[in-house]
Design a protein around this motif. Structure first.
Motif, PDB file in Angstrom:
ATOM      1  N   UNK A  68      -4.438   7.790   0.728  1.00 10.72           N
ATOM      2  CA  UNK A  68      -3.760   8.974   1.273  1.00 10.72           C
ATOM      3  C   UNK A  68      -2.352   9.088   0.717  1.00 10.72           C
ATOM      4  N   UNK A  69      -1.650   7.952   0.608  1.00 10.30           N
ATOM      5  CA  UNK A  69      -0.297   7.958   0.053  1.00 10.30           C
ATOM      6  C   UNK A  69      -0.310   8.436  -1.390  1.00 10.30           C
ATOM      7  N   UNK A  70      -1.276   7.984  -2.157  1.00 11.20           N
ATOM      8  CA  UNK A  70      -1.360   8.332  -3.580  1.00 11.20           C
ATOM      9  C   UNK A  70      -1.849   9.765  -3.806  1.00 11.20           C
ATOM     10  N   UNK A  71      -2.765  10.214  -2.969  1.00 11.89           N
ATOM     11  CA  UNK A  71      -3.430  11.484  -3.246  1.00 11.89           C
ATOM     12  C   UNK A  71      -2.865  12.675  -2.479  1.00 11.89           C
ATOM     13  N   UNK A  72      -2.200  12.401  -1.371  1.00 18.73           N
ATOM     14  CA  UNK A  72      -1.682  13.489  -0.555  1.00 18.73           C
ATOM     15  C   UNK A  72      -2.667  13.978   0.493  1.00 18.73           C
ATOM     16  N   UNK A 126       0.837  -1.212   0.000  1.00 19.62           N
ATOM     17  CA  UNK A 126       0.000   0.000   0.000  1.00 19.62           C
ATOM     18  C   UNK A 126       0.867   1.254   0.000  1.00 19.62           C
ATOM     19  N   UNK A 127       1.992   1.193   0.685  1.00 21.30           N
ATOM     20  CA  UNK A 127       2.925   2.320   0.685  1.00 21.30           C
ATOM     21  C   UNK A 127       3.538   2.544  -0.696  1.00 21.30           C
ATOM     22  N   UNK A 128       3.649   1.459  -1.467  1.00 21.48           N
ATOM     23  CA  UNK A 128       4.304   1.532  -2.773  1.00 21.48           C
ATOM     24  C   UNK A 128       3.315   1.672  -3.935  1.00 21.48           C
ATOM     25  N   UNK A 129       2.035   1.661  -3.654  1.00 22.22           N
ATOM     26  CA  UNK A 129       1.032   1.637  -4.719  1.00 22.22           C
ATOM     27  C   UNK A 129       1.163   2.809  -5.682  1.00 22.22           C
TER      28      UNK A 129
END
Length: 282
Positions: free
Chosen positions: A263-267, A156-159
């Protein structure tokens, strides 16, 4: 061709063949002959490698693996400080790259001990070159976590990672890891599975993650997985991010995990996305 030699008191990091003995460089052969001490991940395997390469001079071998490297560091560094030529090797490939050696390198730097390197085979780079995926920007992630919860969290962190990603994997865990990749990265994401690189049964599977996971059960050998990076995306508005979270939840992902991944992908804040969905459900 210039023969390899190195000054007294220098530690040489040397890559060893990952399968094909013919990949042993002349510099590696020379280093084996000249070394005063050889720090080895598995002394039995290194001893066998020396025999198969026809090395005549047999420097003492000292074990240096992931479970004892911290304890052995002082002994190895002290030998170099006393003027010995120390050769550091692992079972296959380049020391420190998902293999022992990092602790020794750090200790040598702190003590002011000089280091040099003998290039050679490295499975991650060979797999990247063979994968057919972009090579201009990439990252190496080593072995994925074994436990399912930790595996999902890492992926998920690397998605949203846009660089090509390189992973090492056990054949026993390949099917589970590819299934998790398909669920979190998407089954259509391009990837490659490289097995037994430089060996007789070398093989590369290329296709989507979904296609590759169906071939994984029963696979054998040393495995490297290469996965294409995520496509660049325009920044998501908060409402759009919420929709992506809900879509993941509908596909079976837990709300908290989905919010973190998006959240990781979108900020956007995972907490904000999570709370907004909970509020809308009331």
């Amino acid at each position: 061709m210039e023969q390899f030699s190195w000054d007294a008191g220098v530690i040489a990091l040397a890559a060893t063949p990952i399968g094909n003995l013919a990949d042993a460089t002349p510099r590696l052969l020379s280093a084996f002959e000249q070394a005063d001490l050889i720090a080895s991940e598995d002394t039995r395997r290194t001893g066998l490698l020396r025999e198969r390469l026809g090395i005549v001079r047999r420097a003492p071998l000292v074990s240096c693996h992931e479970h004892n490297e911290a304890d052995k560091a002082e002994q190895i560094i002290s030998c170099a400080a006393d003027g010995q030529r120390v050769l550091l090797v692992t079972d296959a490939g380049m020391p420190t790259v998902s293999d022992p050696g990092y602790v020794i390198v750090q200790a040598a730097i702190k003590r002011g001990i000089s280091l040099t390197v003998l290039p050679g085979p490295s499975a991650p780079l060979l797999a990247l070159a063979l994968s057919g995926l972009p090579t201009d920007r990439f990252c190496f992630e080593g072995f994925l976590p074994r436990k399912s919860a930790a595996l999902r969290q890492r992926l998920e962190q690397l998605a949203g990672e846009e660089r090509t990603m390189i992973f090492l994997e056990s054949p026993r865990r390949l099917a589970a890891s590819l299934s998790a990749l398909a669920q979190i990265f998407g089954a259509e994401r391009p990837a490659a599975v490289c097995r037994e690189l430089t060996k007789i049964h070398e093989e590369v599977w290329r296709g989507s993650i979904g296609e590759l996971k169906d071939k994984a059960p029963g696979v054998r050998g040393e495995i490297v997985v290469v996965v294409a990076g995520a496509s660049p995306r325009a920044p998501l508005e908060e409402a759009e991010a919420v929709k992506v979270v809900l879509d993941r939840v509908e596909k079976g992902q837990r709300l908290k995990d989905a919010a973190k991944a998006v959240a990781v992908q979108s900020g956007h804040s995972a907490k904000v996305l999570y709370n907004r969905i909970l509020a809308e459900r009331k």
